[in-house]
Design a protein around this motif. Structure first.
Motif, mmCIF file in Angstrom:
data_model
loop_
_atom_site.group_PDB
_atom_site.id
_atom_site.type_symbol
_atom_site.label_atom_id
_atom_site.label_comp_id
_atom_site.label_asym_id
_atom_site.label_seq_id
_atom_site.Cartn_x
_atom_site.Cartn_y
_atom_site.Cartn_z
ATOM 1 N N ALA A 59 37.857 34.192 42.397
ATOM 2 C CA ALA A 59 37.077 32.962 42.440
ATOM 3 C C ALA A 59 37.712 31.991 43.431
ATOM 4 O O ALA A 59 37.032 31.411 44.275
ATOM 5 C CB ALA A 59 37.005 32.342 41.055
ATOM 6 N N LYS A 60 39.037 31.902 43.341
ATOM 7 C CA LYS A 60 39.750 30.965 44.198
ATOM 8 C C LYS A 60 39.614 31.385 45.673
ATOM 9 O O LYS A 60 39.233 30.599 46.537
ATOM 10 C CB LYS A 60 41.227 30.933 43.799
ATOM 11 N N LEU B 148 28.827 34.010 50.129
ATOM 12 C CA LEU B 148 29.235 34.521 48.820
ATOM 13 C C LEU B 148 28.087 35.291 48.163
ATOM 14 O O LEU B 148 28.291 36.377 47.607
ATOM 15 C CB LEU B 148 29.673 33.342 47.932
ATOM 16 N N ALA B 149 26.886 34.735 48.262
ATOM 17 C CA ALA B 149 25.720 35.395 47.672
ATOM 18 C C ALA B 149 25.499 36.749 48.335
ATOM 19 O O ALA B 149 25.176 37.744 47.665
ATOM 20 C CB ALA B 149 24.487 34.512 47.816
ATOM 21 N N PHE C 184 29.486 43.862 44.222
ATOM 22 C CA PHE C 184 30.703 43.056 44.267
ATOM 23 C C PHE C 184 30.659 41.993 43.177
ATOM 24 O O PHE C 184 31.682 41.635 42.602
ATOM 25 C CB PHE C 184 30.879 42.412 45.652
ATOM 26 N N PHE C 185 29.441 41.537 42.855
ATOM 27 C CA PHE C 185 29.269 40.543 41.793
ATOM 28 C C PHE C 185 29.798 41.102 40.460
ATOM 29 O O PHE C 185 30.519 40.428 39.735
ATOM 30 C CB PHE C 185 27.784 40.175 41.658
ATOM 31 N N THR D 160 33.977 41.410 36.151
ATOM 32 C CA THR D 160 34.692 42.239 35.174
ATOM 33 C C THR D 160 36.133 42.509 35.583
ATOM 34 O O THR D 160 36.953 42.857 34.741
ATOM 35 C CB THR D 160 34.013 43.612 35.021
ATOM 36 N N GLY D 161 36.422 42.397 36.874
ATOM 37 C CA GLY D 161 37.762 42.712 37.347
ATOM 38 C C GLY D 161 38.018 44.209 37.441
ATOM 39 O O GLY D 161 39.125 44.639 37.729
ATOM 40 N N ARG D 162 36.984 45.005 37.163
ATOM 41 C CA ARG D 162 37.162 46.466 37.220
ATOM 42 C C ARG D 162 36.273 47.073 38.304
ATOM 43 O O ARG D 162 35.105 46.708 38.424
ATOM 44 C CB ARG D 162 36.782 47.111 35.873
#
Lengths: 362, 194
Positions: B53-54, B65-66, B80-81, B86-88
């Motif tokens: 996010a940062k 970003l979109a 990628f979203f 989820t970080g996975r």
């Protein structure tokens, strides 16, 4: 490899890592190393279909079965286990809570001495872990490296020339290696020095966590120190970072804090640990939280020579055996929370009053 | 000093090293410190999501970003979203497909981009052959489902060829031949899928 889900024998015994022996075992409970590995020809677990998971489990099992000298390994289909059996394996640290709570096809291969286990379909297809008693990371690394070599001879891993072993979470990529040392730090907690320990590790890339994240359960002053990064350093360097650099410093701090407590008033400390032993040996009902709290004090008392008739191995074992699933397995039937408190007190009394020797387990 | 969550005095000053923005000091009372330390340690997803996010907010416009969020892996289909949330990741090929987007994140987490540890004794399949294998396996599952066993069997042979090719690459270099033998004795996964 044997398919076996009868854990009654396992429940009565305690794994090698709980022996209470090994280097620095007055402070270090255990050394654990795990490797995250994935098969090259499947998506990561999150994107696996049910069929993929079944196929991974069957593939890995077939290939493990072909490994020589794995005849004694116990193979457990986690999906088929009752909730209490899953909880039992979590308490025993043979599987993670994540795999216990997951859905679909998943399994674990367990060494009869409980020194290693291999989880199949956890967050990564394979999570190999080795646990030794005391501070013994180098031999734990030698063992897990050899295990990994054996599996690698039979399974094509997902590997990238630049990024190394590929994992579902980018925090594990590279070596896939997590080194964790479980420490008992009661004196640093009592003297409120534990924050200094955290602060001193600020720039060293290690993480410190309380043991067991189980709701409100008291940690019993146990802390786990692990490497944070997995990419860019060799496995040996990461093992050395934790085992040679960080942990010896924490041990030194804890020893100093223990010396300080003794110098400040041995009688008070002796009284405190003796009362803890008194409560554990005479209570008629006792919660898991209280048990952890007092066992932690007794463990320190034993290590400081203030309590002489209880073995460290017995205390280590009691930490695990007084947890809910273990108590119920030992008792042979399901127990409600209130009944467990009574059963826990009885169990503690039997083991601490001298009626059950340290070698006996029931 | 007061605990940052309640009115009690802060007796624990914990330095959290896993925060994506660098070490962060928490001032907590004993009760909140205990709760904090007992927090599930297996939550790297949170830090990955935070780090992303940062990183994304700094370098990209909303439009960029979109667009990035819609980018999908051709092998596993993860967007990628979804990864960001989820970080996975979804498959090994994601490390290749999202490489330029992942590199700043890997640098942020590990302060490095180059593995310098153990290498598999059998040569690893290339990113492209790993992707092909995953796709073929999916096709094989579909073939089995529609009872097209002939096609499934062809795919199984194809998969085996790719895997054997990797093994041979290494045996030509420095691997113990006994290790590569393991592939043949246990067969391919195709039988398992059917």
């Amino acid at each position: 490899m044997k398919r076996n889900t009868d854990f009654s024998e396992l429940a009565r015994n305690s794994g090698e890592w709980l022996r209470g022996t090994g280097p620095e075992s007055d402070i270090v409970i255990s050394s654990r190393i795990r490797l995250a590995r994935n098969l090259a020809d499947f998506p990561f677990i999150r994107r696996c279909s049910d069929e993929d998971r079944i196929s991974i489990e069957r593939t890995v099992r077939a290939r493990m079965e072909a490994i020589e000298d794995w005849q004694d390994i116990r193979y457990v289909d986690i999906e088929q286990l009752s909730e209490i059996d899953r909880q039992f394996l979590v308490e025993r640290q043979l599987i993670s809570r994540e795999i216990a709570d997951a859905d679909g096809s998943r399994a674990v291969a367990i060494d009869p001495h409980e020194q290693y286990s291999v989880m199949i379909n956890e967050e990564d297809h394979l999570r190999i872990q080795v646990m030794h008693s005391g501070l013994d990371l180098n031999s734990a690394w030698d063992r897990i490296n050899a295990l990994d070599d054996k599996l690698e001879g039979a399974i094509l891993y997902a590997y990238h020339q630049k990024y190394g072993y590929l994992t579902a979470c980018p925090t594990n990529v590279g070596t896939g290696l997590r080194v964790s040392v479980m420490l008992h730090l009661p004196a640093l907690v009592i003297t409120q020095q534990i924050e200094k320990v955290f602060r001193s590790m600020q720039r060293i890339n290690v993480t410190v966590r309380g043991l067991y994240g189980e709701g409100s359960q008291y940690t019993g002053d146990f802390y786990q120190v692990s490497n944070q990064i997995t990419l860019g350093h060799s496995e040996e360097d990461l093992v050395s970072l934790v085992g040679d650099n960080v942990v010896p410093r924490i041990i030194e701090y804890e020893r100093k804090a223990r010396d300080f407590l003794i110098s400040q008033g041995q009688k008070d400390l002796h009284d405190d640990v003796s009362r803890a032993l008194g409560i554990l040996s005479t209570a008629k009902k006792i919660s898991s939280e209280e048990t952890m709290h007092y066992l932690s004090k007794v463990r320190m008392g034993v290590n400081l020579g203030l309590i002489n008739d209880v073995a460290v191995g017995t205390i280590n074992k009691l930490f695990i055996h007084t947890q809910p699933a273990h108590l119920q397995k030992l008792h042979g039937r399901l127990l409600g929370s209130s009944d467990r408190n009574v059963e826990r007190a009885t169990y503690l009394q039997r083991h601490l009053s001298g009626s059950v020797g340290p070698g006996e387990l029931n | 000093m007061k605990c940052q969550y309640c009115e009690k005095p802060a007796t624990f000053h914990i330095t959290e090293l896993t925060e994506p923005n660098g070490p962060q000091v928490m001032h907590l009372c004993e009760e909140h410190a205990r709760g904090f330390l007992q927090k599930d340690s297996s939550s790297p997803a949170v830090s990955v999501a935070g780090a992303l996010a940062k990183q994304l907010n700094l370098g990209q416009t909303k439009k960029e970003l979109a667009e990035l969020d819609q980018k999908e892996c051709p092998v596993c289909g993860i967007s990628f979203f979804e990864f960001r949330n989820t970080g996975r990741l979804g498959c090994p090929y994601d490390y290749t497909h999202f490489e330029s987007d992942l590199e700043p994140l890997l640098t942020n987490i590990h302060d490095s981009l180059e593995h310098c540890g153990k290498k598999p004794r059998r040569a690893a399949a290339s990113a492209d052959s790993q992707a092909t294998m995953i796709q073929l396996r999916r096709e094989m599952e579909e073939a089995v489902e529609r009872e097209d066993y002939e096609r499934a069997s062809e795919i199984r042979d194809e998969l085996k060829q790719i895997e054997d090719a990797s093994s041979k690459d290494t045996s030509a270099k420095d691997v113990n031949p006994a290790d590569t033998g393991g592939t043949d004795t246990s067969g391919t996964e195709s039988g398992d899928a059917s």
